[in-house]
Structure formats: structure tokens, C-alpha cells
Design a protein around this motif. Sequence first.
Motif, short mmCIF file in Angstrom:
data_model
loop_
_atom_site.label_atom_id
_atom_site.label_comp_id
_atom_site.label_asym_id
_atom_site.label_seq_id
_atom_site.Cartn_x
_atom_site.Cartn_y
_atom_site.Cartn_z
N VAL A 1 -9.15 -37.92 -43.22
CA VAL A 1 -9.12 -39.21 -43.91
C VAL A 1 -8.97 -39.08 -45.43
O VAL A 1 -9.05 -40.08 -46.14
N GLY A 2 -8.74 -37.86 -45.95
CA GLY A 2 -8.57 -37.70 -47.39
C GLY A 2 -9.80 -37.13 -48.06
O GLY A 2 -10.92 -37.21 -47.55
N ASN A 3 -9.58 -36.53 -49.24
CA ASN A 3 -10.69 -35.98 -50.00
C ASN A 3 -11.71 -37.06 -50.35
O ASN A 3 -11.34 -38.23 -50.54
N PRO A 4 -12.99 -36.69 -50.45
CA PRO A 4 -14.01 -37.69 -50.82
C PRO A 4 -13.66 -38.43 -52.10
O PRO A 4 -13.19 -37.83 -53.07
N ASN A 5 -13.83 -39.75 -52.09
CA ASN A 5 -13.59 -40.63 -53.24
C ASN A 5 -12.12 -40.73 -53.65
O ASN A 5 -11.81 -41.28 -54.70
N SER A 6 -11.23 -40.25 -52.81
CA SER A 6 -9.80 -40.36 -53.12
C SER A 6 -9.27 -41.72 -52.66
O SER A 6 -9.91 -42.44 -51.90
N GLY A 7 -8.06 -42.06 -53.14
CA GLY A 7 -7.42 -43.29 -52.67
C GLY A 7 -7.17 -43.25 -51.18
O GLY A 7 -7.34 -44.26 -50.49
#
Length: 336
Positions: A153-159
Motif C-alpha cells: 500500500v506504499g511507504n508509511p505517510n506517503s501519498g
Amino acid sequence: MRKRVVRGAGGILVALLVVLAVVTPLVAQERRTPPPGEPKVKAQRWQMGTAPVGGTFYTLGAAISKLANAKVSGLQIVAQVSPGSSAENFELLMARQIELGMSDNFLAMTKTGKPWKNVRLAFSQHANTVHFVVRKESAITSPADYRGKRVAVGNPNSGMNNTNEKILEAGWGIAFKDMATRQIHVAPGLQGIKDGQLDAVNIPTGVPVASILELARTTPLRFLSLTPDDIRRIRQKYPEYNSLTIPKGAYPGQDADVHTIGTVSFMLTHDQVDADAIYWLTRTVFENLAELKQAHPAAKEFSAENVIRFSEPYVQAGIAFHPGAARYFKEVGLLK
């Protein structure tokens, strides 16, 4: 040349373009040619936040930097990798730690209580289309099947992370805790699909994605198509998302249109960046679109007219154009 097909009442390139072209008071009536001038500014070096390597942001950012560096004397832009992509870039601009940053769906980030009013609009770019990617033989037919599955789901805190958190909850009532969530970005997510270590990865970015193209040549992939009800549920909670289509043939083995959602990306800056330099960056981009299109097909969506139309919701929310960018759009007759 492949064409993006946009469907649905909220489609960016249909409804938003047509409606805002009629109602927005920002758009002037006559397109003009800007006055002659020398693309030269006082010597300065900028940092541009993009995204991890493998996504559209990084490829386009490198191309825009190369173009500006070659054509605007005195300006040097370095496109840097931003692990947190959209969200990280917005945070860095709020803190005035970079001069440029690419971001999409940043209205939600204005509600953090942080100094977001430091941020300024330069220009809109392309639609960030959410790719729901699984292996072709996967039993997953919808994001509704993600419960208990291994999903990147993407890097933490990324868009990318922020987008996935919102749309999975709004569309199917799925939280990260309901999946075997992997908070990793595009390249490791696709590697996990290739190795069979992941079941799905959701990537919001411009079409086509170089890293997906590369994987699809060796690993049969499938893209999940959303139903009208899926899209309606998401847009009911987050109207900034719009119905989009990944056209048939955009990727190897993709034999049908894929219906999904996405938002428009922007090049942002902050209030203390040199106005002359922003002016020449903006003018250079829109006077050399053919070169950008050679760098990435998503650049075909760039147009000065679209900038004003797509910016309207953000202007109304209090995010102003940078004076340098506004100067260019006024000169060409698109901004009053």
C-alpha cells in the motif's frame, strides 16, 4: 498514440473540464502569446521532491528538471527521490525545505493544522490513476477480496499510502488491519508480485507506469476494474477522486479497458521561492511540451488551459497560485 478514456459524471477530462470551463471566473476569454523575454534568472539551485524511482513522478520530475536546467540560465533544479511522494513533498513545502514538489490529493493535507498556506500552485500535470495490480492467475477479482491478503500500500505517510487507506475504507470498508498489509512502495511491491510474495499492489500514478510495463513483459498481470457502485461509494466520501480508465493495450496482456479512479497531480512550490524563476520554469514547461512528451506519455495531459480548470477547487480552498506562475497564465490570457 494511446488515448486516455474518461467515463462517469465526475470524470476529470469530461465533467470537470466542461463545467469549469463554463463557470470558473478565473479563465479569460482570449489566448495570447507572452511577450518576448530572455529566460535568465539570478543563480539558484532548487530541490524538487518527486517520488521513489519507478513511478511517473520521478520520471517526469527528472525530465522537467533537465528541460529547465537547459533552457533557463541561472536555474539548476535537482529532482530528488521522495520516499513519501505526495504527502512528503507537501510536508517539505509547508516547511519550505524544498522549492518544488509534486503532489496529488493534497486537499486532505490542508486539514492538519500545519502551515499549509505557505504552499503555492505552479501548474497541474496529469491524472494519477490508481492501478490495482494482481497476477493474472490470481483469484482476486475485486479489492473487496483483499481481506487477509498480502497487499502493498506504499511507504508509511506517503501519498500512495494515504490514497490506499482512504479508498479501501470508503469503497469496501477495508482497513489496513484487515489485510496482511505491506507498507512498501512501487518497486518492492511489484517485485513481491513477481516473486509470489504479495497478492496485490495498488499504485496511484500516471499511465503508463514504466515499472509495471517492465514487469508485465515477463509476468502475466491483471488490473482490477471497479464497478460503478465502487466508484460511487468512494466519490461520495472523497469527491476529489474521479472515474478514470486505463485504456485497452496500455500494458502488455491488457486486452480490455480497466475502470478505476484517480486524482490530478500538481507541481507545487512555496511562497518564498523566486517569482522570476517560477515564471520561467512555468513558461518553459508549457512552451516545450513536445520534449516532455518524449520523456513520458503522461505529459500529453499537460496543457495551460487545464491548469486553470483543475486548480479551481484548490484556489477556492485557499491555495493560491505563486505570483510567478500567475504572471505566465495572465500573459497568455488564461488568468484574470
